[in-house]
Scaffold this active site. Structure first.
Site, PDB file in Angstrom:
ATOM      1  NE  ARG A  80      -0.812  -1.021   4.840  1.00 42.29           N
ATOM      2  CZ  ARG A  80      -0.393  -2.249   5.151  1.00 42.29           C
ATOM      3  NH1 ARG A  80      -0.484  -3.219   4.271  1.00 42.29           N
ATOM      4  NH2 ARG A  80       0.114  -2.508   6.344  1.00 42.29           N
ATOM      5  CD  GLU A 124      -3.753  -4.352   3.373  1.00 38.85           C
ATOM      6  OE1 GLU A 124      -2.754  -3.910   2.782  1.00 38.85           O
ATOM      7  OE2 GLU A 124      -4.531  -5.159   2.836  1.00 38.85           O
ATOM      8  CG  HIS A 133     -26.414  16.899  -3.985  1.00 40.55           C
ATOM      9  ND1 HIS A 133     -27.480  17.773  -3.949  1.00 40.55           N
ATOM     10  CD2 HIS A 133     -25.333  17.637  -4.325  1.00 40.55           C
ATOM     11  CE1 HIS A 133     -27.056  18.981  -4.279  1.00 40.55           C
ATOM     12  NE2 HIS A 133     -25.752  18.924  -4.505  1.00 40.55           N
ATOM     13  CE  LYS A 136      -4.501 -12.425   0.698  1.00 45.75           C
ATOM     14  NZ  LYS A 136      -3.109 -12.015   0.592  1.00 45.75           N
TER      15      LYS A 136
HETATM   16  O1  F6P Z   1      -4.319  -9.312   0.631  1.00 48.91           O
HETATM   17  C1  F6P Z   1      -3.830  -8.051   0.926  1.00 48.91           C
HETATM   18  C2  F6P Z   1      -2.630  -7.726   0.100  1.00 48.91           C
HETATM   19  O2  F6P Z   1      -1.549  -8.484   0.489  1.00 48.91           O
HETATM   20  C3  F6P Z   1      -2.310  -6.249   0.158  1.00 48.91           C
HETATM   21  O3  F6P Z   1      -1.573  -5.918   1.261  1.00 48.91           O
HETATM   22  C4  F6P Z   1      -1.618  -6.040  -1.131  1.00 48.91           C
HETATM   23  O4  F6P Z   1      -1.584  -4.687  -1.497  1.00 48.91           O
HETATM   24  C5  F6P Z   1      -2.486  -6.858  -2.057  1.00 48.91           C
HETATM   25  O5  F6P Z   1      -2.872  -7.969  -1.273  1.00 48.91           O
HETATM   26  C6  F6P Z   1      -1.848  -7.320  -3.326  1.00 48.91           C
HETATM   27  O6  F6P Z   1      -0.698  -8.074  -3.097  1.00 48.91           O
HETATM   28  P1  F6P Z   1       0.333  -8.385  -4.257  1.00 48.91           P
HETATM   29  O7  F6P Z   1       0.862  -7.087  -4.759  1.00 48.91           O
HETATM   30  O8  F6P Z   1       1.391  -9.226  -3.622  1.00 48.91           O
HETATM   31  O9  F6P Z   1      -0.404  -9.120  -5.339  1.00 48.91           O
END
Ligand code: F6P
Length: 552
Positions: free
Chosen positions: A266, A351, A382, A510
């Site tokens: 991020r 996050e 609005h 996941k």
């Molecule tokens: O599942 C969350 C995450 O790990 C995020 O922190 C990250 O930005 C996103 O998935 C994508 O991860 P990657 O760039 O490894 O595909």
């Protein structure tokens, strides 16, 4: 690690926050003509007015003392110095190195990382110029017209947000972003594309993310079906820290742009993950984006806490979350190019600071990161501003606007700015019973009708807002704005004592999805979950089986 709530500075802060909650902003402005000037600050091309907050010098000084008691300055230096502050993953946190000038030196494990950063940037610049000037040819010798970024989370939100924000500086290519594993998205996008002139960027820090790899395989199959395997090298590039997985996927690592484990997903739009931004806006503008972020880094690293924009924004957030029980924070950008900013900041903030375990492994006994939400302010007016004005919740908000807006007409822009300025005034001042009564009287309403309507027409006001002004939504100011929020998040994480740079909370879903995916495709085998999940799996499995029959 002393618990935050045991610090004497915390006790003082809590007490002063209770007093600050009683501040009447309208009166505070009436009594102090210098309030807005005292509580405003300019740095790195941004102007921040934080005078419309429930603050006085006493609560601010308690907040700065709290920050010092949490060793904020040392932690900040540790981050900039490349220490492994992401302790659960044993990594440094150095997105600031991605925008450091060539001559800077930042060491991780004894190695200066700045030359590596610039080596990748130079490769990216050369590649981007090649594609932009039409010299990069597809498998039939045509130049690229469309670029598709395939990525999710940090590998999507930053590039998508920034390319939307900087559209006026771009325009060379049609850009597309594929993030979801709902195949509807990629199918719709592929249907618009010509394989001869399309470049795919597969963006994944780990190169293991299921959604991204599924979409990348679909795109690859689409290309190969219309061309051949050899075309992949001309139409696919990868951005990742995982060269092995990129090679295994079938993308030539010569067509890969790397980055490093000390760049969080991020926080990665400044790295090779920013390739779509670079392709869209070109080298000079991309350098300006980095320069804007670097200007904010320098401000954050060197300004005293009392005049430090990210620190002030962060402490105001702490005031509302921990001192006044606020649960959410509204982001209201007014310029349409910033329409993806709230979504971007949701990941950046939530996050990072959506954590309940401190660095020492103990659970917190105070609130941490708030819910971040919002969309362009003029639309929000609005839709949901009603709740912000007259609802029961305390919702601090950031109002963000650019003073110049070359893509808009003067007339439109004047109306936009008028609304932007009016909302924060209205939120702060509200409307008293006397004001509401005299308005209703002026409309000629009878006294009994006035009394019936009056409670509905009163606005309590005292709704806190920050106003952030940019000169323009251009690369420099966008860079500075995003770095401002990155550092705000860092400061809050430092005070709350959490690791802002891991994200274990996304793993459980996941793992379960993998199990359920197998169960959905495994015929009639029994599944063992709670009764709710089992019932829903059975329905989904039946629907998938029906779909198979329908299409056979
Ligand atoms: O599942 C969350 C995450 O790990 C995020 O922190 C990250 O930005 C996103 O998935 C994508 O991860 P990657 O760039 O490894 O595909």
């Amino acid at each position: 690690m002393t618990s935050l709530t045991r610090l004497p500075e915390w006790q003082t802060f809590v007490q002063r926050a209770h007093e600050a909650a009683e501040i009447n902003l309208r009166e505070a402005f009436n009594q102090d003509a210098g309030r807005s000037e005292r509580y405003s600050l300019e740095s790195s091309g941004l102007f921040l007015d934080y005078s419309r907050h429930l603050i006085n010098d006493s609560v601010l000084s308690a907040l700065f003392s709290l920050a010092r008691a949490c060793n904020l300055e040392d932690l900040r230096d540790a981050m900039f110095g490349g220490e492994a502050i992401n302790m659960t993953e044993g990594r440094a946190v150095l997105h600031t190195a991605l925008r450091a000038p060539r001559e800077a030196s930042i060491t991780v494990n004894g190695e200066n990382v700045v030359p590596q950063v610039h080596a990748v940037l130079d490769r990216m610049y050369a590649f981007s110029e090649h594609v932009r000037n039409g010299n990069w040819k597809g498998y039939t010798g045509k130049s690229i017209t469309d670029i598709v970024n395939i990525g999710i989370g940090g590998s999507d939100l930053g590039p998508f947000m920034a390319t939307e924000a900087l559209k006026d500086a771009g325009g060379r290519f049609k850009l597309h972003f594929v993030s979801t594993v709902d195949g509807w998205q990629i199918n719709h996008i592929l249907a618009q594309l010509d394989p001869e002139t399309t470049l795919f960027i597969v963006a994944s820090k780990t190169f293991t993310t299921q959604e991204t790899l599924t979409n990348a395989r679909a795109a690859r199959a689409w290309l190969v079906q219309q061309a051949d395997e050899a075309a992949v090298a001309k139409h696919f590039v990868a951005v990742s820290t995982n060269a092995t997985a990129v090679g295994a996927f079938g993308i030539d690592t010569n067509n890969m742009f790397g980055f490093w484990d000390w760049v969080g997903g991020r926080y990665s739009m400044w790295s090779a993950i920013g390739l779509p931004i670079l392709l869209a806006i070109g080298t000079d503008h991309f350098k300006s984006l980095l320069a804007g972020a670097h200007a904010m880094d320098t401000h954050f690293r060197t300004a005293p806490l009392e005049q430090n924009m990210p620190v002030i924004l962060a402490l105001l957030g702490v005031l509302y979350v921990n001192g006044m029980g606020s649960q959410s924070h509204l982001i209201s950008p007014y310029n349409q190019p910033l329409h993806r900013l709230p979504a971007y900041l949701q990941q950046l903030d939530m996050e990072s600071n959506g954590k309940r375990i401190r660095l020492d492994g103990e659970a917190v006994d105070y609130d941490t990161g708030p819910v971040i939400w919002g969309e362009p302010g003029i639309n929000a007016q609005h839709a949901y501003y009603q709740l912000v004005h007259q609802g029961t919740r305390l919702i601090p908000a950031d109002f963000i606007a650019a003073l110049d807006n070359p893509g808009s007409s003067e007339h439109h822009h004047t109306i936009l700015l008028a609304n932007f300025l009016a909302q924060t005034e209205a939120l702060m001042k509200g409307k008293t019973a006397e004001e509401a009564r005299s308005e209703l009287k002026a409309q000629g309403l009878a006294d009994d009708a006035i009394e019936r309507l009056l409670p509905h027409k009163i606005f309590p006001g005292n709704r806190p807002t920050s106003t952030i002004l940019l000169k323009k939504v251009d690369p420099f100011h966008l860079g500075s704005l995003i770095a401002l929020y990155e550092h705000k998040v860092f400061v809050q994480g430092s005070i709350w004592g959490v690791n802002s740079y891991d994200q274990w909370g996304v793993e459980l879903g996941k793992q379960l999805a993998k199990t359920i995916e197998n169960e959905l495709t495994s015929g009639n085998d029994a599944v063992q979950h709670d009764s709710s999940t089992t019932q829903l799996i059975m329905r989904a499995r039946a629907a998938l089986q029906d779909r198979k029959v329908d299409r056979s």
